[in-house]
Design an enzyme around this catalytic site. Structure first.
Site, mmCIF file in Angstrom:
data_model
loop_
_atom_site.group_PDB
_atom_site.id
_atom_site.type_symbol
_atom_site.label_atom_id
_atom_site.label_comp_id
_atom_site.label_asym_id
_atom_site.label_seq_id
_atom_site.Cartn_x
_atom_site.Cartn_y
_atom_site.Cartn_z
ATOM 1 N N LEU A 188 7.967 2.990 -10.522
ATOM 2 C CA LEU A 188 7.273 2.434 -9.368
ATOM 3 C C LEU A 188 7.035 3.532 -8.344
ATOM 4 O O LEU A 188 7.769 4.510 -8.294
ATOM 5 C CB LEU A 188 8.090 1.291 -8.771
ATOM 6 C CG LEU A 188 8.381 0.169 -9.766
ATOM 7 C CD1 LEU A 188 9.333 -0.860 -9.174
ATOM 8 C CD2 LEU A 188 7.094 -0.509 -10.214
ATOM 9 N N GLY A 189 6.008 3.386 -7.544
ATOM 10 C CA GLY A 189 5.700 4.407 -6.552
ATOM 11 C C GLY A 189 4.646 5.379 -7.033
ATOM 12 O O GLY A 189 4.290 6.309 -6.330
ATOM 13 N N CYS A 190 4.161 5.172 -8.251
ATOM 14 C CA CYS A 190 3.090 6.011 -8.776
ATOM 15 C C CYS A 190 1.776 5.251 -8.662
ATOM 16 O O CYS A 190 1.725 4.055 -8.937
ATOM 17 C CB CYS A 190 3.326 6.344 -10.245
ATOM 18 S SG CYS A 190 4.798 7.332 -10.521
ATOM 19 N N GLN A 191 0.728 5.954 -8.288
ATOM 20 C CA GLN A 191 -0.600 5.341 -8.195
ATOM 21 C C GLN A 191 -1.079 4.956 -9.594
ATOM 22 O O GLN A 191 -1.608 3.881 -9.813
ATOM 23 C CB GLN A 191 -1.560 6.351 -7.567
ATOM 24 C CG GLN A 191 -2.973 5.840 -7.433
ATOM 25 C CD GLN A 191 -3.903 6.930 -6.900
ATOM 26 O OE1 GLN A 191 -3.562 8.110 -6.897
ATOM 27 N NE2 GLN A 191 -5.059 6.527 -6.467
ATOM 28 N N SER A 192 -0.883 5.858 -10.542
ATOM 29 C CA SER A 192 -1.246 5.548 -11.924
ATOM 30 C C SER A 192 -0.044 4.905 -12.608
ATOM 31 O O SER A 192 1.055 4.892 -12.071
ATOM 32 C CB SER A 192 -1.677 6.818 -12.653
ATOM 33 O OG SER A 192 -0.723 7.828 -12.440
#
Length: 141
Positions: free
Chosen positions: A53-57
């Site tokens: 979590l916390g990734c754009q992709s």
């Protein structure tokens, strides 16, 4: 197994490789090429359990092994992020959990990634490193 190079040596090699490229267009292309060389990722591991979590992709990170030697598999739906994953795995996969926890990702600053990633990608990279180190810390606990 990365027994032939330490995590520090791996970071040094990454810095040397990126130094060959004159500009960031070439470095991004190299990152994309590295990402294409990631081993195939099992579809069944593309689950919420392994999602970073916390990734754009979309990014998935799967740990295995134990405190003596931890192995990671990871993938992303983004070509550049897959390249970042390839670098992270080179430094952190197939190492003792203690080394993983203790190794700072200096290569990110050395090769200038910190300045050339968008804030969302930088956050994603930080999230991935935090998750990976978290798995190592759990193995040590």
């Amino acid at each position: 197994m990365n027994t032939q190079t330490s995590a520090e040596e791996a970071q040094q090699e990454i810095a040397e490789e990126f130094a060959y490229f004159g500009d960031w267009t070439e470095r991004y292309q190299y990152l994309i090429d590295l990402g294409k060389q990631l081993p195939p990722f099992p579809e069944e591991h593309k689950s919420e359990d392994y999602r970073v979590l916390g990734c754009q992709s979309m990014v998935w990170l799967v740990p295995s092994g134990d405190a003596q030697c931890m192995h990671f598999e990871a993938t992303s739906d983004s070509a550049i992020v897959s390249g970042l994953i390839a670098l992270v795995l080179r430094v952190y996969s197939d190492r003792p959990a203690r080394d993983i926890v203790d190794t700072e990702p200096t290569f990110i600053g050395t090769i200038g990634l910190a300045k050339h990633l968008s804030p969302t990608r930088s956050n994603g990279l930080a999230s991935m490193l935090a998750k990976l180190k978290g798995y190592a810390a759990q193995a040590l606990a």
